[in-house]
Structure formats: structure tokens, C-alpha cells
Design an enzyme around this catalytic site. Structure first.
Site, PDB file in Angstrom:
ATOM      1  CG  HIS A 147      -1.660   1.261   1.479  1.00 34.49           C
ATOM      2  ND1 HIS A 147      -2.958   1.449   1.061  1.00 34.49           N
ATOM      3  CD2 HIS A 147      -1.281   2.406   2.108  1.00 34.49           C
ATOM      4  CE1 HIS A 147      -3.350   2.672   1.407  1.00 34.49           C
ATOM      5  NE2 HIS A 147      -2.349   3.271   2.048  1.00 34.49           N
ATOM      6  CD  GLU A 148       1.984   3.473   3.710  1.00 38.67           C
ATOM      7  OE1 GLU A 148       2.239   4.563   3.136  1.00 38.67           O
ATOM      8  OE2 GLU A 148       0.972   3.313   4.422  1.00 38.67           O
TER       9      GLU A 148
END
Length: 295
Positions: A147-148
Site C-alpha cells: 500500500h505504501e
């Protein structure tokens, strides 16, 4: 104390750079030659310089500020098996996302959280909390990292800074137009700026600033869905849903992320209906539903 010093240093840097920029472009003020009416073109230049200076400086020093405010320890040489796995996972995800491997760090917080920041996608920082590493499964940690990495690959930090710059510019621009109207039309001031201009401008900036924040936060919520989608592509939809569900189970734990980094974390605290307009993240249940619809 450190946050106060960082705040003051950032504002001094904004003033210095904005002043130098205005001098270099020959800016002489945003009133007409008679000192009665606004020169709208000059006013827009003035507002743009100050509006973008703040957001760009914040972007350029974002990694440094993140490390200082969260006490993130960057892993330069893995010392444990967990650190080695973390570095290898980030390297693999970065390669799949087509970006240069960011710096990897761990910050001391019990809450499960992570963030990504940096002035461009090939010079970023990805950090996870100690609590997340201790309580999440490897697949869930991998999904959070994906996600990051998605944020970095999508260029979200740069885009958010540019949007903030545009918003800052127009808040300052229209606030000064309103202040000038009040000063000239209502208080009949014939030259320069009277006290009414400054009071009305401050009030208008406060009101417009609140409205502008809802626009920036709306975009921030949209980019979270995009980062979740990137996380699902890189780590698997099931793993991404599982990570969000774990975050949902811990939602009542107090958030320890500094306010300046909340928009860059993977979770945010629960908010009331009105406060939801100012949330940097959509509700976790909405994000999970969007991933399930993705399939």
C-alpha cells in the site's frame, strides 16, 4: 519542543524563499500605481509564490521531518532476521512497482501504522511501526508495505503538495480581494490598506481555509483507494483486505502518528459525520468494500 522548532524553521524558510523569488521577478506590490485598487495580476503572482513555497518546502524536507517527528530508525544494515525480511520485501515490491527502492525504517509506536513520504518516487521513505511488525502476520505486513509503495509509485506526495499549493494560492487571492472590498466599499478608505483590510482578510482566510481543507482531504481519501488498489495488485487482494481488517480491529487504539504525517499513514482515527469531511482517510469498511468489489 522539536515540533515547534520545525514549525518555526519551515515558516522562516517559506518567508525567505518567497521574498527572494519575488525580488528576482521584480515584484513591487499588488496595488496599482495610485495605491488605491488591487492589481489582480500582481496579486495572483504574490499569492502563488507564497502559496506554493510552503507546500514545496514541506515536500522537500518531508523525509527529514518524518524521521525527526516519529523517531524513525532507518535500516542501513539489517541486524535481525525481521529487518532483513523487511528490506527484502520492500526491495521486491519496489521492483514490481517500477520505482527505485526507498529508504526503509521502523518507528517506535505500539499502534499498527505505516507511512511513506519523500519529494519524489525515487527518493522516498517507507516506515512501519514496531507494533505493526509485532502483531501483524507476514502477509499482512507485506500488504501494508505494498500500500505504501503504491503511494510512492503513484506520486501521491508530489500531487498532494501541488494541490495544497493551488489551494493556498486561491485562498490568499480571494481573501485579499474580499479584504480590499470591505476596506474600500464599506469603510471608504481612499488609499493604501486600512485596518479593515487586514481584519477582513484574516477572517476570509480562516473561512476559505476551512473550505479548502475539505477539498484537499477529499483528494487524500481518493488516493487511499488508489493505494489500496496498488497494494492489492502487488500483494494480493486477500492479503490487502486482511491487513485492513486487522487495522479495523485495532481502530480504537489511540493514534500516535504526528498530525503532520496523518495523511501519509495507512490508518486514521474514527471521526464523527461532520469531522469526516476533514478526514485524510476513508472509513476502513469502505476501503474493504471497494477491494471486495474489485474481486
Amino acid at each position: 519542543m522539536m515540533r515547534i522548532l520545525l514549525f518555526l524553521a519551515t515558516n522562516l524558510a517559506v518567508l525567505l524563499i518567497a521574498s527572494i523569488t519575488l525580488s528576482l521577478i521584480g515584484f513591487t506590490g499588488y496595488m496599482d500605481a495610485a495605491g488605491v485598487n488591487l492589481d489582480l495580476q500582481q496579486l495572483l503572482v504574490f499569492c502563488a509564490v507564497f502559496g506554493f513555497s510552503g507546500s514545496i518546502i514541506s515536500l522537500l524536507i518531508s523525509k527529514w521531518m518524518a524521521k525527526m517527528s516519529t523517531k524513525t530508525q532507518v535500516i542501513s544494515q539489517p541486524r535481525t532476521r525481521h529487518e532483513q525480511w523487511l528490506m527484502q520485501t520492500v526491495e521486491e515490491l519496489s521492483r514490481e512497482a517500477g520505482i527505485k527502492m526507498p529508504e526503509v525504517g521502523i518507528f517506535p509506536a505500539y499502534e499498527a501504522n505505516a507511512f511513506a513520504t519523500g519529494w519524489n518516487k525515487n527518493d522516498a521513505l517507507v516506515a512501519v511501526s514496531q507494533g505493526l511488525l509485532e502483531r501483524f502476520s507476514p502477509d499482512e505486513v507485506r500488504a501494508v508495505l505494498a500500500h505504501e509503495i503504491g503511494h510512492v509509485a503513484n506520486g501521491d506526495m508530489v500531487t498532494l503538495a501541488l494541490i495544497q499549493g493551488v489551494v493556498n494560492t486561491f485562498v490568499m487571492f480571494f481573501a485579499r480581494i474580499f479584504g480590499n472590498f470591505v476596506d474600500k466599499a464599506i469603510f471608504k478608505n481612499e488609499s493604501g490598506h486600512g485596518i479593515a483590510f487586514y481584519v477582513a482578510t484574516i477572517v476570509a482566510e480562516l473561512v476559505l481555509g476551512i473550505l479548502a481543507t475539505t477539498i484537499v482531504m477529499w483528494f487524500s481519501r481518493k488516493r487511499e483507494f488508489r493505494a489500496d488498489d496498488a497494494g492489492a495488485r502487488l500483494a494480493g487482494t486477500g492479503a490487502m483486505i486482511g491487513a485492513l481488517q486487522r487495522l479495523q480491529a485495532e481502530q480504537n487504539l489511540p493514534a500516535q502518528m504526528p498530525d503532520s504525517l496523518t495523511a501519509f499513514g495507512i490508518r486514521s482515527a474514527k471521526q464523527s459525520a461532520l469531522a469526516s469531511l476533514f478526514m485524510s482517510h476513508p472509513p476502513l469498511e469502505d476501503r474493504i468494500a471497494a477491494l471486495r468489489q474489485r474481486g
